[in-house]
Write a protein that holds these residues in place. Structure first.
Motif, PDB file in Angstrom:
ATOM      1  N   GLN A   1       0.854  -1.190   0.000  1.00 42.04           N
ATOM      2  CA  GLN A   1       0.000   0.000   0.000  1.00 42.04           C
ATOM      3  C   GLN A   1       0.890   1.240   0.000  1.00 42.04           C
ATOM      4  O   GLN A   1       1.760   1.395   0.834  1.00 42.04           O
ATOM      5  CB  GLN A   1      -0.903   0.012   1.221  1.00 42.04           C
ATOM      6  N   VAL A   2       0.629   2.134  -0.950  1.00 44.44           N
ATOM      7  CA  VAL A   2       1.417   3.355  -1.060  1.00 44.44           C
ATOM      8  C   VAL A   2       0.924   4.394  -0.063  1.00 44.44           C
ATOM      9  O   VAL A   2      -0.282   4.627   0.057  1.00 44.44           O
ATOM     10  CB  VAL A   2       1.323   3.925  -2.488  1.00 44.44           C
ATOM     11  N   GLN A   3       1.869   4.988   0.633  1.00 40.74           N
ATOM     12  CA  GLN A   3       1.534   6.065   1.567  1.00 40.74           C
ATOM     13  C   GLN A   3       2.551   7.175   1.457  1.00 40.74           C
ATOM     14  O   GLN A   3       3.761   6.918   1.327  1.00 40.74           O
ATOM     15  CB  GLN A   3       1.543   5.537   3.008  1.00 40.74           C
ATOM     16  N   LEU A   4       2.073   8.408   1.513  1.00 39.23           N
ATOM     17  CA  LEU A   4       2.930   9.584   1.598  1.00 39.23           C
ATOM     18  C   LEU A   4       2.521  10.332   2.854  1.00 39.23           C
ATOM     19  O   LEU A   4       1.347  10.684   3.005  1.00 39.23           O
ATOM     20  CB  LEU A   4       2.757  10.481   0.372  1.00 39.23           C
ATOM     21  N   VAL A   5       3.480  10.582   3.741  1.00 39.49           N
ATOM     22  CA  VAL A   5       3.171  11.220   5.012  1.00 39.49           C
ATOM     23  C   VAL A   5       4.034  12.459   5.174  1.00 39.49           C
ATOM     24  O   VAL A   5       5.263  12.360   5.284  1.00 39.49           O
ATOM     25  CB  VAL A   5       3.388  10.256   6.189  1.00 39.49           C
ATOM     26  N   GLU A   6       3.381  13.625   5.200  1.00 38.21           N
ATOM     27  CA  GLU A   6       4.098  14.896   5.362  1.00 38.21           C
ATOM     28  C   GLU A   6       4.253  15.250   6.837  1.00 38.21           C
ATOM     29  O   GLU A   6       3.446  14.841   7.680  1.00 38.21           O
ATOM     30  CB  GLU A   6       3.343  16.052   4.679  1.00 38.21           C
ATOM     31  N   SER A   7       5.274  16.040   7.111  1.00 41.64           N
ATOM     32  CA  SER A   7       5.474  16.591   8.442  1.00 41.64           C
ATOM     33  C   SER A   7       6.261  17.883   8.314  1.00 41.64           C
ATOM     34  O   SER A   7       6.849  18.157   7.266  1.00 41.64           O
ATOM     35  CB  SER A   7       6.207  15.598   9.345  1.00 41.64           C
ATOM     36  N   GLY A   8       6.255  18.677   9.394  1.00 42.21           N
ATOM     37  CA  GLY A   8       7.087  19.872   9.431  1.00 42.21           C
ATOM     38  C   GLY A   8       6.354  21.180   9.266  1.00 42.21           C
ATOM     39  O   GLY A   8       6.969  22.249   9.346  1.00 42.21           O
ATOM     40  N   GLY A   9       5.065  21.140   9.031  1.00 39.94           N
ATOM     41  CA  GLY A   9       4.328  22.390   8.904  1.00 39.94           C
ATOM     42  C   GLY A   9       4.202  23.104  10.235  1.00 39.94           C
ATOM     43  O   GLY A   9       4.570  22.568  11.285  1.00 39.94           O
ATOM     44  N   GLY A  10       3.698  24.345  10.194  1.00 37.92           N
ATOM     45  CA  GLY A  10       3.521  25.088  11.424  1.00 37.92           C
ATOM     46  C   GLY A  10       3.304  26.554  11.162  1.00 37.92           C
ATOM     47  O   GLY A  10       3.035  26.973  10.039  1.00 37.92           O
ATOM     48  N   LEU A  11       3.433  27.331  12.233  1.00 38.36           N
ATOM     49  CA  LEU A  11       3.260  28.773  12.182  1.00 38.36           C
ATOM     50  C   LEU A  11       4.624  29.448  12.253  1.00 38.36           C
ATOM     51  O   LEU A  11       5.438  29.115  13.127  1.00 38.36           O
ATOM     52  CB  LEU A  11       2.386  29.227  13.361  1.00 38.36           C
ATOM     53  N   VAL A  12       4.868  30.378  11.356  1.00 37.81           N
ATOM     54  CA  VAL A  12       6.153  31.079  11.322  1.00 37.81           C
ATOM     55  C   VAL A  12       5.916  32.536  10.932  1.00 37.81           C
ATOM     56  O   VAL A  12       4.950  32.841  10.223  1.00 37.81           O
ATOM     57  CB  VAL A  12       7.116  30.382  10.331  1.00 37.81           C
ATOM     58  N   GLN A  13       6.782  33.414  11.391  1.00 37.96           N
ATOM     59  CA  GLN A  13       6.666  34.818  11.022  1.00 37.96           C
ATOM     60  C   GLN A  13       7.230  35.043   9.626  1.00 37.96           C
ATOM     61  O   GLN A  13       8.104  34.297   9.160  1.00 37.96           O
ATOM     62  CB  GLN A  13       7.415  35.690  12.030  1.00 37.96           C
ATOM     63  N   ALA A  14       6.758  36.087   8.981  1.00 48.17           N
ATOM     64  CA  ALA A  14       7.279  36.450   7.670  1.00 48.17           C
ATOM     65  C   ALA A  14       8.795  36.626   7.753  1.00 48.17           C
ATOM     66  O   ALA A  14       9.317  37.202   8.713  1.00 48.17           O
ATOM     67  CB  ALA A  14       6.626  37.737   7.184  1.00 48.17           C
ATOM     68  N   GLY A  15       9.472  36.097   6.753  1.00 49.58           N
ATOM     69  CA  GLY A  15      10.927  36.128   6.736  1.00 49.58           C
ATOM     70  C   GLY A  15      11.578  34.902   7.348  1.00 49.58           C
ATOM     71  O   GLY A  15      12.781  34.705   7.210  1.00 49.58           O
ATOM     72  N   GLY A  16      10.778  34.083   8.001  1.00 53.98           N
ATOM     73  CA  GLY A  16      11.304  32.890   8.642  1.00 53.98           C
ATOM     74  C   GLY A  16      11.422  31.711   7.694  1.00 53.98           C
ATOM     75  O   GLY A  16      11.194  31.831   6.490  1.00 53.98           O
ATOM     76  N   SER A  17      11.783  30.576   8.280  1.00 62.18           N
ATOM     77  CA  SER A  17      12.030  29.368   7.500  1.00 62.18           C
ATOM     78  C   SER A  17      11.314  28.164   8.095  1.00 62.18           C
ATOM     79  O   SER A  17      11.069  28.115   9.309  1.00 62.18           O
ATOM     80  CB  SER A  17      13.533  29.070   7.451  1.00 62.18           C
ATOM     81  N   LEU A  18      10.988  27.220   7.242  1.00 62.13           N
ATOM     82  CA  LEU A  18      10.437  25.932   7.643  1.00 62.13           C
ATOM     83  C   LEU A  18      10.950  24.876   6.685  1.00 62.13           C
ATOM     84  O   LEU A  18      11.207  25.175   5.511  1.00 62.13           O
ATOM     85  CB  LEU A  18       8.911  25.927   7.586  1.00 62.13           C
ATOM     86  N   THR A  19      11.071  23.660   7.183  1.00 57.10           N
ATOM     87  CA  THR A  19      11.411  22.533   6.317  1.00 57.10           C
ATOM     88  C   THR A  19      10.320  21.475   6.423  1.00 57.10           C
ATOM     89  O   THR A  19      10.009  21.013   7.517  1.00 57.10           O
ATOM     90  CB  THR A  19      12.757  21.916   6.699  1.00 57.10           C
ATOM     91  N   LEU A  20       9.742  21.136   5.300  1.00 59.21           N
ATOM     92  CA  LEU A  20       8.741  20.069   5.228  1.00 59.21           C
ATOM     93  C   LEU A  20       9.421  18.770   4.809  1.00 59.21           C
ATOM     94  O   LEU A  20      10.370  18.773   4.022  1.00 59.21           O
ATOM     95  CB  LEU A  20       7.658  20.420   4.224  1.00 59.21           C
ATOM     96  N   SER A  21       8.904  17.680   5.317  1.00 60.44           N
ATOM     97  CA  SER A  21       9.382  16.352   4.931  1.00 60.44           C
ATOM     98  C   SER A  21       8.199  15.511   4.479  1.00 60.44           C
ATOM     99  O   SER A  21       7.067  15.708   4.938  1.00 60.44           O
ATOM    100  CB  SER A  21      10.055  15.652   6.110  1.00 60.44           C
ATOM    101  N   CYS A  22       8.473  14.580   3.599  1.00 64.35           N
ATOM    102  CA  CYS A  22       7.438  13.656   3.148  1.00 64.35           C
ATOM    103  C   CYS A  22       8.082  12.285   2.975  1.00 64.35           C
ATOM    104  O   CYS A  22       8.966  12.109   2.133  1.00 64.35           O
ATOM    105  CB  CYS A  22       6.839  14.117   1.835  1.00 64.35           C
ATOM    106  N   ALA A  23       7.627  11.349   3.776  1.00 64.72           N
ATOM    107  CA  ALA A  23       8.149   9.988   3.716  1.00 64.72           C
ATOM    108  C   ALA A  23       7.206   9.118   2.906  1.00 64.72           C
ATOM    109  O   ALA A  23       6.012   9.034   3.216  1.00 64.72           O
ATOM    110  CB  ALA A  23       8.319   9.429   5.115  1.00 64.72           C
ATOM    111  N   ALA A  24       7.738   8.476   1.882  1.00 65.14           N
ATOM    112  CA  ALA A  24       6.940   7.583   1.045  1.00 65.14           C
ATOM    113  C   ALA A  24       7.174   6.139   1.474  1.00 65.14           C
ATOM    114  O   ALA A  24       8.281   5.765   1.868  1.00 65.14           O
ATOM    115  CB  ALA A  24       7.308   7.766  -0.423  1.00 65.14           C
ATOM    116  N   SER A  25       6.139   5.341   1.387  1.00 66.35           N
ATOM    117  CA  SER A  25       6.267   3.911   1.689  1.00 66.35           C
ATOM    118  C   SER A  25       5.442   3.122   0.685  1.00 66.35           C
ATOM    119  O   SER A  25       4.522   3.640   0.069  1.00 66.35           O
ATOM    120  CB  SER A  25       5.815   3.621   3.121  1.00 66.35           C
TER     121      SER A  25
END
Length: 121
Positions: A1-25
């Motif tokens: 069974q194919v699954q894609l699971v994202e993580s890393g979202g959130g709240l950040v101020q303008a000018g900031g940074s975030l890193t999203l991840s997505c693990a496939a199985s």
């Protein structure tokens, strides 16, 4: 069974940074991408990466976002810098196996559940 699971979202101020991840199985994919959808808007292309590391970006994120992948971990990442309030959206990981760079959502057959990114001004 194919699954894609994202993580890393959130709240950040303008000018900031975030890193999203997505693990496939369940299988590997030649092309992994990120799309986003803001309230009241259509889902739009953000970035895509091939198995060998070739990339394409939407003009709106060029120079600010970087997509990368770790084939050994079957995971794709989206490093987002200099975030703007207009980047606020639900971000979706997507995958397809044509081996061809495509930027329309209909070309991707597998999707994650999405992760919320909110950029405050």
């Amino acid at each position: 069974q194919v699954q894609l699971v994202e993580s890393g979202g959130g709240l950040v101020q303008a000018g900031g940074s975030l890193t999203l991840s997505c693990a496939a199985s369940g299988r590997t994919f030649s092309m992994l991408g990120w799309f986003r959808q803001a309230p009241g808007k259509e889902r739009e292309f953000v970035a895509v990466i091939s198995w060998s590391g070739g990339t394409r970006y939407a003009d709106s994120v060029k120079g600010r976002f970087t997509i990368s992948r770790d084939n050994g971990k079957n995971t794709v990442y989206l490093q987002m810098n200099s975030l703007k309030p207009d980047d606020t959206a639900v971000y979706y990981c997507a995958a397809q196996n044509t081996g061809i760079f495509m930027t329309h959502a209909a070309a991707f057959g597998s999707w994650g559940q999405g992760t919320q990114v909110t950029v405050s001004s």
